[in-house]
Design a protein around this motif. Structure first.
Motif, PDB file in Angstrom:
ATOM      1  N   LEU A  32       0.837  -1.210   0.000  1.00 12.94           N
ATOM      2  CA  LEU A  32       0.000   0.000   0.000  1.00 12.94           C
ATOM      3  C   LEU A  32       0.870   1.258   0.000  1.00 12.94           C
ATOM      4  N   GLU A  35       2.245   1.948  -3.345  1.00 11.75           N
ATOM      5  CA  GLU A  35       1.204   2.460  -4.231  1.00 11.75           C
ATOM      6  C   GLU A  35       0.905   3.928  -3.916  1.00 11.75           C
ATOM      7  N   ARG A  36       0.802   4.227  -2.624  1.00 14.06           N
ATOM      8  CA  ARG A  36       0.436   5.608  -2.242  1.00 14.06           C
ATOM      9  C   ARG A  36       1.548   6.602  -2.531  1.00 14.06           C
ATOM     10  N   PRO A  41       2.306  -0.975  -7.288  1.00  9.41           N
ATOM     11  CA  PRO A  41       1.676  -1.623  -6.136  1.00  9.41           C
ATOM     12  C   PRO A  41       2.038  -3.104  -6.059  1.00  9.41           C
ATOM     13  N   ARG A 209      -5.676   0.482  -9.951  1.00 15.16           N
ATOM     14  CA  ARG A 209      -5.064  -0.525  -9.092  1.00 15.16           C
ATOM     15  C   ARG A 209      -3.937  -1.238  -9.834  1.00 15.16           C
ATOM     16  N   LYS A 348      -7.829   5.659   5.030  1.00 12.69           N
ATOM     17  CA  LYS A 348      -6.783   4.842   4.426  1.00 12.69           C
ATOM     18  C   LYS A 348      -6.113   3.964   5.478  1.00 12.69           C
ATOM     19  N   PRO A 351      -7.225  -1.311   4.486  1.00  9.41           N
ATOM     20  CA  PRO A 351      -6.981  -1.466   3.037  1.00  9.41           C
ATOM     21  C   PRO A 351      -8.274  -1.557   2.227  1.00  9.41           C
ATOM     22  N   ARG A 354      -8.325  -0.283  -1.306  1.00 10.89           N
ATOM     23  CA  ARG A 354      -7.549  -1.167  -2.191  1.00 10.89           C
ATOM     24  C   ARG A 354      -8.408  -2.355  -2.648  1.00 10.89           C
ATOM     25  N   ARG A 357     -11.124  -1.189  -5.138  1.00 10.41           N
ATOM     26  CA  ARG A 357     -10.652  -0.972  -6.509  1.00 10.41           C
ATOM     27  C   ARG A 357     -10.398  -2.302  -7.208  1.00 10.41           C
ATOM     28  N   GLU A 358      -9.850  -3.258  -6.463  1.00  8.56           N
ATOM     29  CA  GLU A 358      -9.591  -4.562  -7.084  1.00  8.56           C
ATOM     30  C   GLU A 358     -10.911  -5.235  -7.487  1.00  8.56           C
TER      31      GLU A 358
END
Ligand SMILES: Cc1cc2nc3c(=O)[nH]c(=O)nc-3n(C[C@H](O)[C@H](O)[C@H](O)COP(=O)(O)OP(=O)(O)OC[C@H]3O[C@@H](n4cnc5c(N)ncnc54)[C@H](O)[C@@H]3O)c2cc1C
Length: 391
Positions: A32, A35-36, A41, A209, A348, A351, A354, A357-358
């Motif tokens: 994470l 990614e951030r 990611p 993602r 945030k 998760p 995350r 989005r997946e």
């Protein structure tokens, strides 16, 4: 008909469950954070390798690879059990010792150059069919391959190609007989194995993602004739087979993730108090949990039944479409409701964004919901398949 896992299946399930809990879930924060901070990611390749070797010591190497190539060659039922457990984290990880299924259509020389190095982890591949204006509803491949002596010259662009930036070679679908393709929408296309050194370039497409999709540009890339995978003009079926298997995998992933998400919601609700009682004591919460537990159970059985059918009958596009449509949607309403249960923990800190989005991607890639509707309805209307045929 047997509805219970065997002792061996239970043992494998428990081993992977522990591996995910001890080795992968602790890496979620790192993924994470990458990614951030605008990075990929994913885990660094050396970390993935280290985990793969650890898993190899436990016997998990080439889980879908024939024994002749050094794999353990699980049947699809066992593969489903393993992949459902792996889906209980969003940390992207695959066991070592595997290669894309369609590479097994390679001839002996191609196997030496591409399949074996991929299984050994020395080369990485990607598969490229999609183009910007070529949808799963209406085939419209623009990439052309024109014969010139003993070579084919490829020109065009592919997009949304997973791992295209990391791949050493691509299995790419191009039109080799325009007339046949325009007439049928499936004949006259060929699959080529193309090394990056032959001249194609890749550019990352930023998405919501992971998946690492890229655009691949082929600007008059010359490919020797011996790099045709399968038969010339017959590449469409290879493409469909790749997509059909990937649909089933996507559905397995949705079930594993949904189980994990529901457990997260239950754990959270037990700790959280609202209106001076634990959240699990609220009837609305109990209803939600009970409904989803039932939906996940049904989804799990359908995905295992699909594994059974595919094991017994080989490629079955109808079953793959059915489970892809059902599990992707089930996974989406579970993730949405779990976020609802977390309520104001809309941060945030967890998760959840995350996962959200997946899950949303499950309804899009490997053929959209609408594409599955078309396939399933056509099969039923044309009576290629009867309702309830596969149970
Ligand atoms: C992260 C990611 C990774 C991917 N990886 C790969 C890869 O490795 N290799 C590869 O080849 N491809 C890959 N893809 C491509 C992917 O499989 C397709 O983009 C995806 O299936 C979208 O389908 P589409 O092209 O049909 O959408 P579009 O054709 O762009 O359609 C847009 C929308 O309109 C709807 N629609 C279009 N026509 C109709 C119709 N007639 N009736 C009803 N609805 C309609 C579609 O369902 C969709 O919702 C990837 C995509 C993503 C997002």
């Amino acid at each position: 008909m047997e509805f219970r896992l065997t002792e061996e299946q239970k043992m494998v399930q428990e081993t992977i469950r522990q591996f995910v809990k001890e080795e992968l879930i602790p890496l979620e924060d790192e993924v994470l954070k990458n990614e951030r901070e605008g990075g990929r990611p994913s885990l660094p390749p050396e970390k993935v390798k280290e985990l793969q070797l650890k898993a190899k010591e436990m016997g998990f190497w080439g889980i879908d690879t024939p024994e002749a190539y050094g794999g353990v060659d699980f049947d699809l039922m066992m593969l489903a059990i393993v992949l459902m457990e792996l889906a209980k984290t969003f940390v992207p990880f695959t066991f070592g010792g595997s290669a894309d299924h369609i590479l097994y259509y390679a001839n002996e020389e191609q196997k030496k150059r591409y399949l074996i190095p991929t299984i050994n982890g020395e080369k990485k591949s990607c598969f490229a069919m999609t183009e910007l204006n070529d949808g799963s509803h209406k085939p419209n491949i623009q990439m052309l391959a024109v014969k010139d002596g003993n070579e084919w010259v490829l020109r065009g662009e592919k997009t949304w190609i997973t791992d295209g930036h990391e791949a050493d070679f691509v299995m790419v679908i191009a039109v080799t007989d325009k007339e046949a393709y325009e007439k049928t929408g499936r004949d006259g296309v060929t699959c080529f194995i193309v090394d990056r050194e032959m001249g194609w370039t890749s550019k990352i497409v930023p998405t919501m993602r992971e998946g690492n999709p890229t655009s691949l540009v082929f600007d008059h890339v010359r490919v020797p004739e011996e790099n045709i995978l399968g038969d010339v003009h017959e590449g469409y079926n290879l493409g469909l087979e790749s997509v059909s298997f990937a649909r089933w995998i996507a559905s397995v992933r949705a079930v594993g993730a949904a189980e994990h998400l529901l457990q997260m919601a239950i754990d959270y609700s037990k700790e959280r108090e609202t209106v001076s009682k634990s959240m699990v004591e609220h009837e609305a919460m109990q209803q939600m949990m009970a409904n989803y537990a039932g939906d996940i159970e049904a989804a799990k059985r359908s995905v295992l039944n699909a594994a059974f059918t595919l094991d017994k009958e080989g490629d079955n596009k109808h079953v793959a479409s059915l489970v892809k449509l059902f599990e992707a949607n089930m996974g989406n309403y579970v993730v949405d409701s779990v976020l609802q249960i977390y309520g104001d923990i809309y941060t945030k800190e967890l998760p959840m964004d995350r996962w959200y989005r997946e899950a949303r991607l499950w309804r899009i890639y490997e053929g959209t919901d609408e594409n599955q509707h078309t396939i399933i309805a056509r099969n039923l209307v044309e009576q290629q398949v009867k309702i309830g045929q596969y149970v």
